[in-house]
Scaffold this motif. Structure first.
Motif, PDB file in Angstrom:
ATOM      1  N   LEU A 328      15.474  32.017   2.846  1.00 35.95           N
ATOM      2  CA  LEU A 328      15.391  31.733   1.419  1.00 35.95           C
ATOM      3  C   LEU A 328      16.680  32.121   0.701  1.00 35.95           C
ATOM      4  O   LEU A 328      17.173  31.387  -0.159  1.00 35.95           O
ATOM      5  N   SER A 329      17.224  33.267   1.048  1.00 39.51           N
ATOM      6  CA  SER A 329      18.452  33.726   0.406  1.00 39.51           C
ATOM      7  C   SER A 329      19.609  32.778   0.694  1.00 39.51           C
ATOM      8  O   SER A 329      20.410  32.459  -0.195  1.00 39.51           O
ATOM      9  N   THR A 330      19.716  32.320   1.956  1.00 38.35           N
ATOM     10  CA  THR A 330      20.793  31.402   2.332  1.00 38.35           C
ATOM     11  C   THR A 330      20.684  30.093   1.560  1.00 38.35           C
ATOM     12  O   THR A 330      21.676  29.552   1.047  1.00 38.35           O
ATOM     13  N   ALA A 331      19.473  29.558   1.483  1.00 37.88           N
ATOM     14  CA  ALA A 331      19.280  28.279   0.798  1.00 37.88           C
ATOM     15  C   ALA A 331      19.564  28.406  -0.703  1.00 37.88           C
ATOM     16  O   ALA A 331      20.181  27.511  -1.318  1.00 37.88           O
ATOM     17  N   VAL A 332      19.122  29.510  -1.322  1.00 39.55           N
ATOM     18  CA  VAL A 332      19.346  29.696  -2.751  1.00 39.55           C
ATOM     19  C   VAL A 332      20.840  29.806  -3.044  1.00 39.55           C
ATOM     20  O   VAL A 332      21.344  29.243  -4.043  1.00 39.55           O
ATOM     21  N   THR A 333      21.563  30.517  -2.188  1.00 36.44           N
ATOM     22  CA  THR A 333      23.010  30.642  -2.384  1.00 36.44           C
ATOM     23  C   THR A 333      23.685  29.278  -2.300  1.00 36.44           C
ATOM     24  O   THR A 333      24.592  28.962  -3.103  1.00 36.44           O
ATOM     25  N   ALA A 334      23.221  28.446  -1.359  1.00 44.91           N
ATOM     26  CA  ALA A 334      23.797  27.109  -1.215  1.00 44.91           C
ATOM     27  C   ALA A 334      23.496  26.246  -2.439  1.00 44.91           C
ATOM     28  O   ALA A 334      24.360  25.493  -2.910  1.00 44.91           O
ATOM     29  N   LEU A 335      22.305  26.367  -2.976  1.00 47.30           N
ATOM     30  CA  LEU A 335      21.951  25.570  -4.153  1.00 47.30           C
ATOM     31  C   LEU A 335      22.733  26.021  -5.377  1.00 47.30           C
ATOM     32  O   LEU A 335      23.214  25.200  -6.166  1.00 47.30           O
ATOM     33  N   GLU A 336      22.861  27.327  -5.564  1.00 44.34           N
ATOM     34  CA  GLU A 336      23.574  27.834  -6.731  1.00 44.34           C
ATOM     35  C   GLU A 336      25.058  27.488  -6.686  1.00 44.34           C
ATOM     36  O   GLU A 336      25.731  27.445  -7.735  1.00 44.34           O
ATOM     37  N   ALA A 337      25.561  27.235  -5.480  1.00 44.70           N
ATOM     38  CA  ALA A 337      26.970  26.886  -5.354  1.00 44.70           C
ATOM     39  C   ALA A 337      27.261  25.441  -5.731  1.00 44.70           C
ATOM     40  O   ALA A 337      28.438  25.081  -5.899  1.00 44.70           O
TER      41      ALA A 337
END
Length: 472
Positions: A328-337
């Motif tokens: 979840l953390s990896t995906a959220v970081t990718a989306l916020e980028a």
């Protein structure tokens, strides 16, 4: 006594006119002969008609001569009874001769019945069979009404002039003044105001004309007839009236604007225009959708464009034994980028469900529809999230199925832990094509909607949507 003779031509014309009128009346009577088939022209009462008065005797009884004299004097004053003979004996009146029609025969009985001293009435009169005698009263009535009409021509012309002055003057006045555009929120409602004002001026002119003719009693009848006709027409064109009223309400409420992307009862498209009959949409495929305004007003309207911020969402599945918090953390970081994903509201992520061979993760984000294409932005967000998870070592497994073969030898089970599934060799991500760039606009649908607004079609190119008017 001095007598003057009319010119021969005028007298001949009057004679010809009278002959023609008599011929027309004769044809009318001839057409009605079938209504009297089976009836004899000579009709008389079946028996004496008894009166309601008491029979006097002695000195108080009215003499027959007095009764006879009274009846003859009465009939002499009434037209149509010149050929009637009356006789009286012991209070019983016997009437013979010819009358014009059945109504005259019945009226004769009623007159005699009101004479004091009459005991019974034997009405043996017959209906005259002479065509000329029967047409004479009709001719007299026509001539009398014609004289009355000619006498009332001046006042009728005055009434007609007053009606035309009020109605036409009001029509021109309403067309010239521009107060309606200031009172109404849009041009369509202004036209409705003008139409109502014109009808009011016509009604005022009609009332004035009837008042001049001293026929104001007809106003109620005219309005009643107009109400009945309006009710009948309302039922006959119910759908049209319903669409028109819905158009007025939609133009006042403005539930959408031109180029808004909406969903109306399952039909999605870009709003081209709102007419007095229907709402025109351009579908994403470029199709022309025409929805009746009554359906639009009563239906469910979803406006995707009213708020420029819109949330997208998608699901991805990871291995069941993976670190879900890290995924979840990896995906959220990718989306916020991603540059098109808004910082406020924030990106959302959660575990939706546990599948048969994976765990489903749900991700959401917000975009500004005025800057990016919503569908492309969602697709790019899915691609970026998938690449980020795979780069971090999270597997996105496909569904796994176990096949069991009954009746055969059991397959050999290798000793030791199962080998991890082989993965395809990772390569550098390919650069995003221009066609998939979320910031790339697609003006084709908006241009099609603009062409539709400029088109002179079934509704004359009208558009009831007004950007200056407050929307609901």
């Amino acid at each position: 006594m001095t007598q003057t003779s009319e010119p021969a031509g005028a007298a001949a014309a009057a004679t010809v006119a009278e002959v023609m009128l008599r011929m027309v009346c004769a044809l009318f009577v001839a057409a009605c002969v079938g209504l009297f088939a089976g009836q004899t022209l000579a009709q008389s009462a079946d028996g004496p008609v008894q009166t309601d008065g008491q029979i006097e005797v002695g000195a108080e009884a009215v003499r027959d001569g007095e009764i006879l004299s009274r009846i003859r004097n009465l009939l002499a004053e009434i037209d149509g009874y010149n050929g009637v003979t009356v006789s009286v004996s012991e209070g019983v009146v016997r009437v013979t001769g010819q009358v014009i029609d059945n109504a005259a025969q019945e009226r004769l009985t009623q007159i005699i019945n009101r004479v004091t001293g009459v005991v019974a009435i034997e009405n043996e009169t017959e209906i005259s069979g002479t065509l000329e005698e029967r047409l004479a009263p009709a001719w007299e009535r026509i001539a009398s009404r014609t004289r009355n009409l000619l006498a009332n021509v001046p006042i009728f012309l005055v009434a007609m002039t007053a009606f035309l002055v009020v109605a036409a003057g009001g029509w021109v006045l309403i067309s010239k003044i521009g107060i309606w555009s200031r009172l109404a929120p849009n041009a369509f409602i202004a036209d409705v105001y003008r139409a109502v004002a014109r009808v009011l001026f016509v009604l005022v002119g009609l009332v004035l004309a009837l008042d001049i003719l001293n026929a104001t009693a007809l106003i109620g009848a005219v309005l009643g007839a107009a109400g009945v006709v309006g009710l009948a027409l309302g039922f006959a064109v119910r759908d049209t009236v319903e669409n028109f009223i819905a158009s007025i309400l939609l133009s006042l409420r403005q539930p959408f604007r031109p180029n808004d992307f909406v969903d109306i009862g399952g039909d999605q498209g870009t709003v081209a225009r709102l007419t007095s009959r229907a709402t025109i949409l351009i579908s994403p495929e470029g199709n022309h959708i025409r929805i009746p305004n009554a359906t639009v007003f009563k239906g469910r309207i979803v406006n995707f464009t009213r708020d420029p911020r819109r949330r997208f969402g998608f699901d991805l599945g990871v291995d069941a034994d993976a670190d879900l918090a890290a995924a979840l953390s990896t995906a959220v970081t990718a989306l916020e980028a991603q540059p098109f994903v808004l910082k406020e509201p924030e990106v959302g992520a959660w575990i939706s469900e546990v599948g048969d061979s994976n765990v489903i993760l749900t991700f959401t984000g917000w975009v500004d529809q005025t800057d990016v294409n919503f569908a492309k932005a969602r697709g790019e967000a899915i691609r970026a999230t998938k690449i980020a998870l795979e780069t971090a070592g999270f597997g996105l497994p496909e569904p796994i199925y176990r096949v069991r073969l009954d009746g055969g030898a059991a397959p050999a089970v290798p000793e030791g832990p199962p080998a991890p599934p082989t993965r395809a060799q990772k390569t550098a991500p390919t650069e995003l094509p221009v066609a998939a760039d979320p910031s790339r606009a697609e003006p084709e649908i908006a241009e099609a909607a603009e062409r539709e607004r400029e088109r002179e079609g079934l509704d004359g190119g009208e558009n009831l949507l007004d950007d200056q008017q407050k929307a609901e």
